[in-house]
Design a protein around this motif. Structure first.
Motif, PDB file in Angstrom:
ATOM      1  N   THR A   1       0.818  -1.198   0.000  1.00  0.00           N
ATOM      2  CA  THR A   1       0.000   0.000   0.000  1.00  0.00           C
ATOM      3  C   THR A   1       0.851   1.248   0.000  1.00  0.00           C
ATOM      4  O   THR A   1       0.415   2.296  -0.472  1.00  0.00           O
ATOM      5  CB  THR A   1      -0.917   0.022   1.241  1.00  0.00           C
ATOM      6  N   ALA A   2       2.110   1.098   0.519  1.00  0.00           N
ATOM      7  CA  ALA A   2       2.964   2.295   0.659  1.00  0.00           C
ATOM      8  C   ALA A   2       3.315   2.861  -0.721  1.00  0.00           C
ATOM      9  O   ALA A   2       3.212   2.176  -1.734  1.00  0.00           O
ATOM     10  CB  ALA A   2       4.232   1.925   1.407  1.00  0.00           C
ATOM     11  N   GLU A   3       3.706   4.136  -0.735  1.00  0.00           N
ATOM     12  CA  GLU A   3       4.067   4.766  -2.001  1.00  0.00           C
ATOM     13  C   GLU A   3       5.367   4.176  -2.542  1.00  0.00           C
ATOM     14  O   GLU A   3       6.176   3.625  -1.794  1.00  0.00           O
ATOM     15  CB  GLU A   3       4.227   6.272  -1.804  1.00  0.00           C
ATOM     16  N   THR A   4       5.562   4.307  -3.847  1.00  0.00           N
ATOM     17  CA  THR A   4       6.730   3.718  -4.478  1.00  0.00           C
ATOM     18  C   THR A   4       7.934   4.640  -4.314  1.00  0.00           C
ATOM     19  O   THR A   4       7.840   5.830  -4.577  1.00  0.00           O
ATOM     20  CB  THR A   4       6.449   3.520  -5.966  1.00  0.00           C
ATOM     21  N   LEU A   5       9.068   4.071  -3.865  1.00  0.00           N
ATOM     22  CA  LEU A   5      10.295   4.873  -3.753  1.00  0.00           C
ATOM     23  C   LEU A   5      11.130   4.720  -5.012  1.00  0.00           C
ATOM     24  O   LEU A   5      11.655   5.692  -5.541  1.00  0.00           O
ATOM     25  CB  LEU A   5      11.100   4.429  -2.533  1.00  0.00           C
TER      26      LEU A   5
ATOM     27  N   MET B   1      10.715  -3.082 -12.238  1.00  0.00           N
ATOM     28  CA  MET B   1      10.615  -3.295 -10.790  1.00  0.00           C
ATOM     29  C   MET B   1       9.920  -2.111 -10.152  1.00  0.00           C
ATOM     30  O   MET B   1       9.900  -1.021 -10.711  1.00  0.00           O
ATOM     31  CB  MET B   1      12.006  -3.377 -10.150  1.00  0.00           C
ATOM     32  N   SER B   2       9.393  -2.337  -8.959  1.00  0.00           N
ATOM     33  CA  SER B   2       8.827  -1.231  -8.227  1.00  0.00           C
ATOM     34  C   SER B   2       8.984  -1.559  -6.753  1.00  0.00           C
ATOM     35  O   SER B   2       8.621  -2.653  -6.312  1.00  0.00           O
ATOM     36  CB  SER B   2       7.371  -1.065  -8.649  1.00  0.00           C
ATOM     37  N   MET B   3       9.623  -0.650  -6.026  1.00  0.00           N
ATOM     38  CA  MET B   3       9.906  -0.927  -4.618  1.00  0.00           C
ATOM     39  C   MET B   3       9.262   0.135  -3.746  1.00  0.00           C
ATOM     40  O   MET B   3       9.581   1.314  -3.844  1.00  0.00           O
ATOM     41  CB  MET B   3      11.412  -0.933  -4.389  1.00  0.00           C
ATOM     42  N   PRO B   4       8.364  -0.293  -2.872  1.00  0.00           N
ATOM     43  CA  PRO B   4       7.698   0.674  -2.010  1.00  0.00           C
ATOM     44  C   PRO B   4       8.592   1.112  -0.862  1.00  0.00           C
ATOM     45  O   PRO B   4       9.563   0.441  -0.526  1.00  0.00           O
ATOM     46  CB  PRO B   4       6.488  -0.106  -1.472  1.00  0.00           C
ATOM     47  N   ARG B   5       8.254   2.250  -0.291  1.00  0.00           N
ATOM     48  CA  ARG B   5       8.965   2.786   0.856  1.00  0.00           C
ATOM     49  C   ARG B   5       8.901   1.818   2.038  1.00  0.00           C
ATOM     50  O   ARG B   5       7.840   1.227   2.287  1.00  0.00           O
ATOM     51  CB  ARG B   5       8.293   4.089   1.264  1.00  0.00           C
ATOM     52  N   GLY B   6      10.006   1.648   2.742  1.00  0.00           N
ATOM     53  CA  GLY B   6       9.984   0.893   3.995  1.00  0.00           C
ATOM     54  C   GLY B   6      10.066  -0.613   3.845  1.00  0.00           C
ATOM     55  O   GLY B   6      10.027  -1.325   4.832  1.00  0.00           O
ATOM     56  N   GLN B   7      10.176  -1.104   2.619  1.00  0.00           N
ATOM     57  CA  GLN B   7      10.259  -2.551   2.459  1.00  0.00           C
ATOM     58  C   GLN B   7      11.699  -3.020   2.320  1.00  0.00           C
ATOM     59  O   GLN B   7      12.575  -2.249   1.963  1.00  0.00           O
ATOM     60  CB  GLN B   7       9.486  -2.978   1.212  1.00  0.00           C
TER      61      GLN B   7
ATOM     62  N   GLY C   1      15.689   2.904 -21.143  1.00  0.00           N
ATOM     63  CA  GLY C   1      14.870   2.755 -19.957  1.00  0.00           C
ATOM     64  C   GLY C   1      15.343   3.704 -18.875  1.00  0.00           C
ATOM     65  O   GLY C   1      16.261   4.500 -19.096  1.00  0.00           O
ATOM     66  N   TYR C   2      14.740   3.628 -17.686  1.00  0.00           N
ATOM     67  CA  TYR C   2      15.164   4.543 -16.627  1.00  0.00           C
ATOM     68  C   TYR C   2      14.930   3.952 -15.251  1.00  0.00           C
ATOM     69  O   TYR C   2      14.177   2.995 -15.061  1.00  0.00           O
ATOM     70  CB  TYR C   2      14.446   5.887 -16.749  1.00  0.00           C
ATOM     71  N   VAL C   3      15.632   4.566 -14.267  1.00  0.00           N
ATOM     72  CA  VAL C   3      15.404   4.276 -12.860  1.00  0.00           C
ATOM     73  C   VAL C   3      14.899   5.568 -12.246  1.00  0.00           C
ATOM     74  O   VAL C   3      15.502   6.622 -12.423  1.00  0.00           O
ATOM     75  CB  VAL C   3      16.711   3.860 -12.155  1.00  0.00           C
ATOM     76  N   LYS C   4      13.774   5.488 -11.559  1.00  0.00           N
ATOM     77  CA  LYS C   4      13.222   6.682 -10.917  1.00  0.00           C
ATOM     78  C   LYS C   4      13.390   6.504  -9.420  1.00  0.00           C
ATOM     79  O   LYS C   4      12.976   5.486  -8.852  1.00  0.00           O
ATOM     80  CB  LYS C   4      11.746   6.804 -11.272  1.00  0.00           C
ATOM     81  N   PHE C   5      14.042   7.474  -8.764  1.00  0.00           N
ATOM     82  CA  PHE C   5      14.224   7.410  -7.316  1.00  0.00           C
ATOM     83  C   PHE C   5      13.556   8.645  -6.719  1.00  0.00           C
ATOM     84  O   PHE C   5      13.905   9.770  -7.063  1.00  0.00           O
ATOM     85  CB  PHE C   5      15.714   7.393  -6.970  1.00  0.00           C
ATOM     86  N   ALA C   6      12.569   8.419  -5.846  1.00  0.00           N
ATOM     87  CA  ALA C   6      11.834   9.511  -5.202  1.00  0.00           C
ATOM     88  C   ALA C   6      11.350  10.523  -6.244  1.00  0.00           C
ATOM     89  O   ALA C   6      11.442  11.733  -6.055  1.00  0.00           O
ATOM     90  CB  ALA C   6      12.699  10.197  -4.147  1.00  0.00           C
ATOM     91  N   GLY C   7      10.882  10.004  -7.375  1.00  0.00           N
ATOM     92  CA  GLY C   7      10.281  10.867  -8.381  1.00  0.00           C
ATOM     93  C   GLY C   7      11.254  11.469  -9.370  1.00  0.00           C
ATOM     94  O   GLY C   7      10.848  12.184 -10.281  1.00  0.00           O
ATOM     95  N   GLU C   8      12.585  11.201  -9.216  1.00  0.00           N
ATOM     96  CA  GLU C   8      13.553  11.786 -10.146  1.00  0.00           C
ATOM     97  C   GLU C   8      14.204  10.687 -10.979  1.00  0.00           C
ATOM     98  O   GLU C   8      14.589   9.652 -10.440  1.00  0.00           O
ATOM     99  CB  GLU C   8      14.628  12.558  -9.376  1.00  0.00           C
ATOM    100  N   VAL C   9      14.327  10.952 -12.278  1.00  0.00           N
ATOM    101  CA  VAL C   9      14.982   9.983 -13.145  1.00  0.00           C
ATOM    102  C   VAL C   9      16.490  10.098 -12.928  1.00  0.00           C
ATOM    103  O   VAL C   9      17.081  11.146 -13.173  1.00  0.00           O
ATOM    104  CB  VAL C   9      14.627  10.225 -14.619  1.00  0.00           C
ATOM    105  N   VAL C  10      17.107   9.021 -12.445  1.00  0.00           N
ATOM    106  CA  VAL C  10      18.490   9.104 -11.962  1.00  0.00           C
ATOM    107  C   VAL C  10      19.473   9.528 -13.061  1.00  0.00           C
ATOM    108  O   VAL C  10      20.276  10.437 -12.874  1.00  0.00           O
ATOM    109  CB  VAL C  10      18.925   7.763 -11.342  1.00  0.00           C
TER     110      VAL C  10
END
Lengths: 265, 270, 155
Positions: free
Chosen positions: B2-6, B27-33, B61-70
């Motif tokens: 349920t947590a937001e995606t980091l 992949m998609s990794m939520p906060r706190g996991q 492709g891309y990696v997004k961390f906290a909403g920013e494309v790395v």
């Protein structure tokens, strides 16, 4: 057989291209180090730490070698000059050879094998054990934090080491010829002083040692930073530092000497 | 979930020269996991961590961390982003010329203007969290492998990051140190609300502590799921990996011509 | 980290280095005798300079008072114009005699200044009128042979 010759020629060509390539990478790295030197100049404590390792720890070998080189010069010079009855000129011989050539060159060679190899090994090991990568992941630029302070410490210590080497050499020559053999002390110093010129001899020697300092440390930090991150990689890089620096020192010495003393004296 | 995606990894490709290492990773990794990435040696797990940390650029492709494309960030922005990440390297990668205390204090001194007394308190707190407060005066070469990794862990949480990446944290540890590190990863993630990515091939230890598992083989995600799903999976690759079987989809033999041919048996006796 | 002891060692190192440079400059290079900032330049025309070189010392009564800074060939007079830089503490009369001498049998060549009796002193940019050329070995031998031949004839 012709096949073998062709492949040999290919090999040589490959190695030449590879060296030119590396030279390009090294030059770009050198400029990068200069650009990122701001941190080390602002936080001078970093440089002081490295000055201890490159400068202070090289002192003993420099002092001892300088003394012995001077003593040998004194002995040999005396042996030769006394045949012409001008043994009082031994001071001139010792001082000029040290200040112009042996001081900067031998000190730089010793510096390359003592401090240069240590710098390469240290940076190479930091790379092999992922310390540099860890630093990068901590948002700290390893070139600014690790490479630049070592570079500047080397550049600063080299002229001092060369000067100390020359002074110890002159003292060694004095010891052997004046104290042991008994050449007249007054003429030893006065002949030396009338022959050695501040601008042409001492300043040029100083400039040489500055060039050598930049060359040796630049090679050392580059080889360390560029070393393959394995045990063999680091040991190979250390060897390359000593070999390349020594060759560069001698080549550079010829070029600088040709510029400085052309048509003079 | 349920947590937001980091972290969001979308269709990530990476090639080294012409050799494709990663192919279309999603992949998609939520906060706190706590997320584990597993796979055999050379399957591109560490490459994935490097892409998330921005030390290498993806082919597409891309990696997004906290909403920013790395990979689209410039150097300064990337360095700012990395302050929100911590990374634990395989053997700790402690700075050998600094004491344990100075190692942990390193980032605080580089990135903050905190007074030395406050740094001291913070460092001791971080070291306490990994149980090594008493070792703050030691040098890295005086530590055992497990201790070095715990110090490195304390160092990577120094600035309270949002994400910690663990590169093979269990390699070369005795069983006690191994479970100590495993529990620390779980405890710290829960206590600090961090996301953790554990790259490993130690199946049993990591299945105990993680929330979600990705299997990578030959540059693609071969399987994914919660530890429970993975244990019960009947997919041949996952089964082989989890139970450590010698032969299976990952063959024991490196591709070769037939045995007979290699031993010249066919020529002589044909 | 024992920062204080390390700082001390580095400080000592730098001090040693600076002292070494100063010894080189003052004791070995004798910087204090000849300071180019307080000097004046004179020139002199010589018929033959022999082996005189730039930076050769200029001596008055055997004491170094300056150095040769430049040697040019003049196409007007077909002789050598030697420029000397002298320490401004030492002034010489206008009719000073400048000759090229050799120290010892095989030593280096230098310019010796022999003071005249004039009341007017040489100033910056002046020219020494009275010069004496270098002794050239071939000329000496030639003169000796000539003398000997003349003596033999008279016998």
């Amino acid at each position: 057989m012709p096949n073998r010759i062709v492949s040999n020629i290919q090999n040589i060509g490959h190695r030449v291209i590879e060296s030119v390539w590396r030279l390009g990478v090294a030059s770009r790295f050198f400029i990068l180090v200069l650009l990122k030197s701001g941190t080390s100049l602002r936080r001078f404590n970093l440089v002081i730490r490295e000055l201890y390792f490159t400068g202070v720890l090289s002192l003993i070998i420099i002092v001892v070698s300088g003394l012995f080189v001077g003593m040998v010069l004194g002995l040999q010079g005396y042996e030769t000059l006394q045949k012409y009855g001008s043994e009082s000129a031994v001071g001139t011989l010792v001082a000029l050879s040290l200040v112009r050539e042996l001081g900067p060159v031998v000190a730089a060679l010793l510096f390359a094998s003592r401090a240069g190899s240590a710098i390469t090994a240290e940076i190479g090991l930091m790379k092999a054990t992922e310390q540099l990568a860890a630093m990068g992941m901590m948002a700290v630029d390893p070139i600014a934090r690790v490479v630049a302070p070592r570079f500047w410490a080397g550049v600063i210590s080299m002229p001092f080491l060369a000067a100390i080497f020359s002074v110890m050499g002159v003292f060694g020559g004095y010891l052997v010829t004046v104290v042991f053999i008994g050449v007249d002390e007054g003429s030893f110093w006065s002949q030396m002083q009338s022959a050695v010129d501040f601008r042409f001899d001492i300043l040029n020697g100083f400039i040489k040692s500055c060039f050598f300092g930049v060359a040796v440390t630049a090679i050392a930090v580059f080889e360390g930073y560029d070393a393959p991150p394995t045990a063999e990689g680091v040991s190979g890089a250390t060897t390359r530092t000593v070999v390349t620096s020594s060759l560069v020192i001698l080549g550079l010495d010829f070029i600088l000497t040709a510029f400085m003393f052309r048509g003079v004296g | 979930m349920t947590a937001e995606t980091l972290i969001e990894v979308n269709d990530l490709n990476f090639s080294y020269d012409t050799r494709a290492i990663l192919k279309g990773i999603q992949m998609s990794m939520p906060r706190g996991q706590v997320v584990a990435i597993m796979g055999g040696s050379g399957s591109g797990k560490t490459t994935l961590l490097k892409l998330i940390g921005g030390t290498i650029q993806p082919t597409s492709g891309y990696v997004k961390f906290a909403g920013e494309v790395v990979h689209e960030l410039n150097r300064d922005a990337l360095f700012k982003l990395r302050r929100k990440m911590g990374m634990l390297f395989q053997f700790g990668a402690l700075f050998t010329d600094l004491s344990v205390f100075d190692n942990v204090a390193f980032q605080m001194r580089e990135h903050t203007n905190l007074p030395e007394s406050m740094i001291r308190d913070l460092v001791l707190m971080k070291l306490h969290a990994v149980g090594l407060r008493g070792a703050h005066h030691l040098m890295p070469n005086e530590l055992s492998g497990g201790m070095a990794r715990r110090v490195a862990l304390a160092r990577s949480i120094a600035l309270d990051p949002m994400l910690i990446m663990y590169d093979e944290p269990f390699t070369g540890l005795d069983p006690i140190s191994l479970s100590v590190i495993g529990n620390l990863i779980r405890r710290l993630s829960d206590a600090l609300g961090m996301t953790s990515i554990v790259v490993t091939h130690d199946v049993q230890e990591s299945l105990k502590i993680v929330d979600y598992v990705y299997f990578i083989a030959d540059g693609v995600i071969a399987a994914e799921g919660t530890p429970k799903e993975v244990r019960e999976s009947i997919a041949p690759f996952v089964h082989q990996f989890v139970h450590g079987e010698e032969d299976g989809p990952v063959p024991f033999h490196y591709p070769a011509q037939t045995y007979k041919k290699d031993l010249n048996l066919e020529d002589n006796f044909a | 980290m024992q920062r204080t002891t390390m700082d001390l060692w580095v400080g000592l190192f730098v001090v040693t280095g600076v002292i070494a440079l100063m010894i080189l400059s003052l004791k070995v290079g004798n910087l204090n005798v000849y300071n180019p900032s307080q000097s004046y330049v004179i020139t002199g025309n010589f018929e033959n300079i022999g082996g005189l070189k730039v930076r050769a010392p200029v001596k008055g009564a055997g004491v170094v008072v300056g150095r040769v800074t430049d040697i040019q060939f003049s196409t007007q007079t077909y002789d050598a114009i030697v420029t000397m830089s002298l320490d401004s503490r030492f002034t010489f009369p206008k009719d000073t005699f400048a000759s090229i001498l050799t120290s010892g049998l095989l030593g280096e060549q230098y310019i010796g200044l022999a003071a005249g009796g004039d009341d007017v002193m040489l100033k910056d940019g002046d020219k020494v009128m009275k010069t004496n050329s270098a002794m050239v070995l071939e000329e000496l031998i030639g003169r000796f042979l000539f003398d000997k031949a003349a003596k033999d004839d008279s016998l």
